[in-house]
Scaffold this motif. Structure first.
Motif, PDB file in Angstrom:
ATOM      1  N   ALA A  21      -2.832  -8.493   8.874  1.00 57.88           N
ATOM      2  CA  ALA A  21      -1.865  -7.672   9.619  1.00 57.88           C
ATOM      3  C   ALA A  21      -1.524  -6.451   8.765  1.00 57.88           C
ATOM      4  CB  ALA A  21      -0.606  -8.477   9.913  1.00 57.88           C
ATOM      5  N   VAL A  22      -1.601  -5.277   9.365  1.00 54.07           N
ATOM      6  CA  VAL A  22      -1.269  -4.033   8.658  1.00 54.07           C
ATOM      7  C   VAL A  22      -0.048  -3.437   9.356  1.00 54.07           C
ATOM      8  CG1 VAL A  22      -2.107  -1.771   7.934  1.00 54.07           C
ATOM      9  CG2 VAL A  22      -3.718  -3.663   8.158  1.00 54.07           C
ATOM     10  N   VAL A  23       1.058  -3.328   8.643  1.00 53.24           N
ATOM     11  CA  VAL A  23       2.322  -2.957   9.292  1.00 53.24           C
ATOM     12  C   VAL A  23       3.090  -1.976   8.402  1.00 53.24           C
ATOM     13  CG1 VAL A  23       4.389  -3.885  10.437  1.00 53.24           C
ATOM     14  CG2 VAL A  23       2.399  -5.355  10.156  1.00 53.24           C
ATOM     15  N   GLY A  24       3.751  -1.019   9.020  1.00 52.35           N
ATOM     16  CA  GLY A  24       4.607  -0.082   8.288  1.00 52.35           C
ATOM     17  C   GLY A  24       5.831  -0.799   7.746  1.00 52.35           C
ATOM     18  N   ILE A  76      -0.408  -6.561   4.964  1.00 49.65           N
ATOM     19  CA  ILE A  76      -0.450  -5.332   4.160  1.00 49.65           C
ATOM     20  C   ILE A  76       0.704  -4.444   4.613  1.00 49.65           C
ATOM     21  CG2 ILE A  76      -1.818  -3.298   3.541  1.00 49.65           C
ATOM     22  CD1 ILE A  76      -4.336  -4.978   4.077  1.00 49.65           C
ATOM     23  N   LEU A  77       1.631  -4.185   3.704  1.00 51.54           N
ATOM     24  CA  LEU A  77       2.809  -3.376   4.027  1.00 51.54           C
ATOM     25  C   LEU A  77       2.552  -1.939   3.594  1.00 51.54           C
ATOM     26  CD1 LEU A  77       5.572  -5.908   2.974  1.00 51.54           C
ATOM     27  CD2 LEU A  77       5.078  -5.120   5.291  1.00 51.54           C
ATOM     28  N   VAL A  78       2.582  -1.046   4.583  1.00 56.27           N
ATOM     29  CA  VAL A  78       2.160   0.334   4.340  1.00 56.27           C
ATOM     30  C   VAL A  78       3.368   1.253   4.212  1.00 56.27           C
ATOM     31  CG1 VAL A  78       0.827   2.262   5.294  1.00 56.27           C
ATOM     32  CG2 VAL A  78       0.060  -0.089   5.675  1.00 56.27           C
ATOM     33  N   ASP A  79       3.383   2.021   3.137  1.00 57.98           N
ATOM     34  CA  ASP A  79       4.407   3.053   2.970  1.00 57.98           C
ATOM     35  C   ASP A  79       3.886   4.365   3.572  1.00 57.98           C
ATOM     36  OD1 ASP A  79       5.927   5.216   1.963  1.00 57.98           O
ATOM     37  OD2 ASP A  79       6.737   3.941   0.395  1.00 57.98           O
ATOM     38  N   ASN A  80       2.916   4.976   2.924  1.00 55.37           N
ATOM     39  CA  ASN A  80       2.255   6.188   3.438  1.00 55.37           C
ATOM     40  C   ASN A  80       3.241   7.281   3.875  1.00 55.37           C
ATOM     41  OD1 ASN A  80      -0.203   7.504   3.843  1.00 55.37           O
ATOM     42  ND2 ASN A  80      -0.217   7.048   6.029  1.00 55.37           N
ATOM     43  N   GLY A  81       4.251   7.520   3.062  1.00 56.32           N
ATOM     44  CA  GLY A  81       5.201   8.601   3.346  1.00 56.32           C
ATOM     45  C   GLY A  81       6.528   8.120   3.902  1.00 56.32           C
ATOM     46  N   ARG A  82       6.627   6.821   4.226  1.00 57.75           N
ATOM     47  CA  ARG A  82       7.872   6.333   4.817  1.00 57.75           C
ATOM     48  C   ARG A  82       9.026   6.352   3.820  1.00 57.75           C
ATOM     49  NH1 ARG A  82       3.681   4.732   7.452  1.00 57.75           N
ATOM     50  NH2 ARG A  82       3.735   4.047   9.619  1.00 57.75           N
ATOM     51  N   SER A  83       8.747   6.082   2.544  1.00 59.99           N
ATOM     52  CA  SER A  83       9.828   6.126   1.538  1.00 59.99           C
ATOM     53  C   SER A  83      10.438   7.513   1.475  1.00 59.99           C
ATOM     54  CB  SER A  83       9.296   5.773   0.149  1.00 59.99           C
ATOM     55  OG  SER A  83       8.847   4.464   0.146  1.00 59.99           O
ATOM     56  N   GLY A  84       9.591   8.534   1.626  1.00 62.04           N
ATOM     57  CA  GLY A  84      10.082   9.913   1.617  1.00 62.04           C
ATOM     58  C   GLY A  84      11.023  10.151   2.788  1.00 62.04           C
ATOM     59  N   ILE A  85      10.664   9.647   3.957  1.00 65.41           N
ATOM     60  CA  ILE A  85      11.545   9.797   5.132  1.00 65.41           C
ATOM     61  C   ILE A  85      12.839   9.021   4.892  1.00 65.41           C
ATOM     62  CG2 ILE A  85      11.785   9.389   7.609  1.00 65.41           C
ATOM     63  CD1 ILE A  85       8.782   9.612   7.903  1.00 65.41           C
ATOM     64  N   TYR A  86      12.691   7.822   4.315  1.00 61.95           N
ATOM     65  CA  TYR A  86      13.854   6.960   4.064  1.00 61.95           C
ATOM     66  C   TYR A  86      14.877   7.654   3.172  1.00 61.95           C
ATOM     67  CZ  TYR A  86      16.324   2.634   2.906  1.00 61.95           C
ATOM     68  OH  TYR A  86      17.278   1.664   2.761  1.00 61.95           O
ATOM     69  N   ALA A  87      14.366   8.449   2.217  1.00 58.77           N
ATOM     70  CA  ALA A  87      15.263   9.107   1.269  1.00 58.77           C
ATOM     71  C   ALA A  87      15.775  10.436   1.806  1.00 58.77           C
ATOM     72  CB  ALA A  87      14.517   9.335  -0.046  1.00 58.77           C
ATOM     73  N   SER A  88      15.348  10.830   3.005  1.00 54.44           N
ATOM     74  CA  SER A  88      15.722  12.146   3.526  1.00 54.44           C
ATOM     75  C   SER A  88      16.825  12.015   4.587  1.00 54.44           C
ATOM     76  CB  SER A  88      14.502  12.814   4.166  1.00 54.44           C
ATOM     77  OG  SER A  88      14.225  12.211   5.417  1.00 54.44           O
ATOM     78  N   GLU A  89      17.245  13.150   5.110  1.00 51.65           N
ATOM     79  CA  GLU A  89      18.258  13.123   6.172  1.00 51.65           C
ATOM     80  C   GLU A  89      17.653  12.685   7.511  1.00 51.65           C
ATOM     81  OE1 GLU A  89      19.424  16.989   7.907  1.00 51.65           O
ATOM     82  OE2 GLU A  89      18.262  17.890   6.285  1.00 51.65           O
ATOM     83  N   ALA A 122      14.677   8.329  11.915  1.00 51.77           N
ATOM     84  CA  ALA A 122      13.403   8.320  12.642  1.00 51.77           C
ATOM     85  C   ALA A 122      12.656   7.007  12.423  1.00 51.77           C
ATOM     86  CB  ALA A 122      12.538   9.490  12.204  1.00 51.77           C
ATOM     87  N   LEU A 123      12.937   6.330  11.302  1.00 52.78           N
ATOM     88  CA  LEU A 123      12.258   5.067  11.012  1.00 52.78           C
ATOM     89  C   LEU A 123      12.778   3.924  11.880  1.00 52.78           C
ATOM     90  CD1 LEU A 123      12.168   5.275   7.102  1.00 52.78           C
ATOM     91  CD2 LEU A 123      10.285   5.727   8.680  1.00 52.78           C
ATOM     92  N   ALA A 124      13.871   4.161  12.602  1.00 55.86           N
ATOM     93  CA  ALA A 124      14.415   3.110  13.476  1.00 55.86           C
ATOM     94  C   ALA A 124      13.583   2.939  14.746  1.00 55.86           C
ATOM     95  CB  ALA A 124      15.856   3.434  13.849  1.00 55.86           C
ATOM     96  N   ALA A 159       0.855  -1.192   0.000  1.00 54.72           N
ATOM     97  CA  ALA A 159       0.000   0.000   0.000  1.00 54.72           C
ATOM     98  C   ALA A 159       0.884   1.232   0.000  1.00 54.72           C
ATOM     99  CB  ALA A 159      -0.901   0.001   1.223  1.00 54.72           C
ATOM    100  N   SER A 160       0.770   2.031  -1.040  1.00 52.85           N
ATOM    101  CA  SER A 160       1.620   3.230  -1.113  1.00 52.85           C
ATOM    102  C   SER A 160       1.104   4.332  -0.177  1.00 52.85           C
ATOM    103  CB  SER A 160       1.702   3.747  -2.549  1.00 52.85           C
ATOM    104  OG  SER A 160       0.399   4.062  -2.993  1.00 52.85           O
ATOM    105  N   ASP A 161      -0.200   4.329   0.105  1.00 59.41           N
ATOM    106  CA  ASP A 161      -0.733   5.361   1.005  1.00 59.41           C
ATOM    107  C   ASP A 161      -1.899   4.796   1.819  1.00 59.41           C
ATOM    108  OD1 ASP A 161      -2.820   5.250  -0.772  1.00 59.41           O
ATOM    109  OD2 ASP A 161      -2.296   7.103  -1.801  1.00 59.41           O
TER     110      ASP A 161
END
Ligand code: SF4
Length: 473
Positions: free
Chosen positions: A235-238, A290-303, A307-309, A85-87
């Motif tokens: 199961a719905v997980v980030g 269900i693997l949810v992104d919902n903005g996490r890829s953006g955080i992953y690519a940022s400085e 925070a994702l840890a 799920a992208s969002d």
């Protein structure tokens, strides 16, 4: 859940005037933080373990794309199905499609912050599907029509008396002040829900890539019942929750319960690898992740990828003087406290949560409490820098003034002398004979407003620079 993070200053003022809220927060945060300190303190190599946990999380993030592929392959091999799920909308659509496919009308759910994040229950209700929260705190929040105020203790903002009145009012519980009796009453109410449910839902504390396993950690057994009794488990997980191996899990599980609830171990640690297999009498017949992104890829690519840890233990909330004072609702969205002040602007857009990175004294208590040593104050400072353009004009101007003075030594020294002279001329000792030392106040509005609840000791007559020049020999 509607995002009201931009109203933090107003919400905080209201929260600060709520005496009942203060009592509830004070008891809960100090008890949780105290238990955490004791149990982390008893570990002979606590700091080494903490760094090992940090290493596990950072390695997991470093290899995130590969680990997610490995996870998907292993879930599929175990008979489960992975959906991406992208969002939030896509995640909810997946759940609704599964409900249609299996004719699911009534579900039970264990605690999950990501389902709060995507607004799952509202989406299900709109489609006529009933979902019962089974974590006691979430259940309290659900029947009171409220939202969680803490990552781990959703009803932390409520007193025992408020909860008692809610149960008496909404569920016709026989009047009692005894917490065990109240819990037993709710236990009996919920037991039938598991048996009647068409499907169960959960989040996931960890996703183990090497075996395709979802691990959930609970204290009430509701996670195991929600996922094991009904015939379908969703199961719905980030996406950030994936870790490479059980060895990494072995490190992190030593820190999570200690940091979250001040326990050496949580009561239930449940691991699900696919659905029940042939010959197994118990467990769901169908398993979906269900693997949810919902903005996490953006955080992953940022400085701010660090925070994702976060392992969502809530320790930084309990240790934070701002959270302790205003509680979780003031933060205006799903994730409160220091980590919420980072994650909310990153997930919802900085302009939609601009006050949150400033909702911190930068005392560092959050980072000290964090079991994976996330550099929270550092990230808050960087977010403040990124938010310069949305700050109030007066604040922008004063920050420019500070910047100019701090980069011109002569101006800095003259300014320091002027500030010292002004503070000594203005500050008045209110209780000069007090054995603990006097409290100083400033005269005239608006300066007097600042010292209504603060001391304002005058600056030293001699600056450190002057002292150093005299004594350096
Ligand atoms: S940032 Fe650290 S302390 Fe805060 S919830 Fe996440 S893991 Fe826990």
């Amino acid at each position: 859940m509607e995002n009201t993070a931009n109203q933090f200053p107003q919400s905080a003022v209201i929260a600060l005037q709520d005496i009942t809220l203060h009592g509830a927060l004070d008891r809960a945060t100090s008890a949780a933080d105290g238990r955490r300190r004791n149990l982390i303190g008893e570990l002979p190599h606590a700091q080494e373990l903490r760094q090992q946990g940090r290493g596990s999380r950072l390695r997991g993030l470093h290899d995130l794309p590969e680990l997610l592929e490995e996870l998907e392959a292993n879930v599929t091999a175990a008979g489960g199905t992975v959906l991406w799920a992208s969002d939030a909308a896509e995640a909810n659509q997946h759940v609704l499609a599964l409900c249609r496919q299996h004719n699911l009308k009534r579900g039970v759910k264990s605690k999950s912050m990501v389902t709060e994040e995507i607004g799952l229950i509202a989406a299900l209700e709109a489609a006529g599907i009933e979902m019962i929260e089974t974590d006691l705190g979430e259940y309290i929040v659900q029947i009171s029509g409220d939202h969680p105020s803490h990552i781990i203790m959703p009803a932390m903002h409520m007193t025992r008396e408020q909860i008692r009145d809610l149960f008496v009012d909404k569920l016709e519980m026989p009047y009692t002040d005894n917490a065990e009796e109240m819990t037993a009453f709710i236990r009996a109410c919920l037991r039938q829900e598991y048996l009647d449910a068409d499907f169960g839902m959960s989040g996931g504390n960890f996703l183990i890539a090497e075996t395709g396993t979802v691990v959930i950690v609970t204290n009430e057994g509701n996670g195991r019942l929600s996922t094991g009794v009904p015939p379908v488990h969703i199961a719905v997980v980030g996406i950030e929750k994936v870790i490479p191996s059980w060895e990494d899990f072995a490190t992190l599980i030593q820190m999570l319960p200690r940091s979250a609830t001040g326990q050496r171990m949580s009561v239930y640690t449940s691991a699900f690898t696919g659905p029940a297999h042939d010959g197994e009498p118990d467990g769901p017949r169908h398993f979906y992740l269900i693997l949810v992104d919902n903005g996490r890829s953006g955080i992953y690519a940022s400085e701010y990828a660090e925070a994702l840890a976060c392992i969502r233990c809530g320790a930084c909330l309990n240790a934070c003087p701002v959270y302790q004072s205003v509680g979780g609702h003031a933060y205006g969205w799903v994730y409160p406290g220091p980590i919420g002040a980072i994650v909310t602007p990153l997930l919802k857009g900085a302009e939609n949560a601009a006050p949150l990175p400033f909702a911190s004294t930068l005392c560092g208590a959050c980072q000290s409490a964090c079991p994976v040593d996330i550099h929270i104050p550092d990230m808050l400072l960087r977010l403040r820098r990124d938010l310069r353009h949305v700050q109030e004009p007066l604040l922008q101007l004063s920050m420019k003034g500070y910047g100019f003075a701090f980069s011109h030594p002569l101006l800095y020294q003259l300014g320091g002398k002027a500030a010292s002279a002004a503070s000594r001329a203005l500050a008045r000792a209110e209780n000069p004979d007090d054995a603990d030392g006097p409290i100083h106040a400033l005269p005239g509005y608006p300066l007097s407003g600042w010292t209504q609840s603060r001391d304002f000791p005058p600056l030293a007559a001699e600056s450190f620079h002057d002292w150093w020049r005299k004594h350096r020999s």
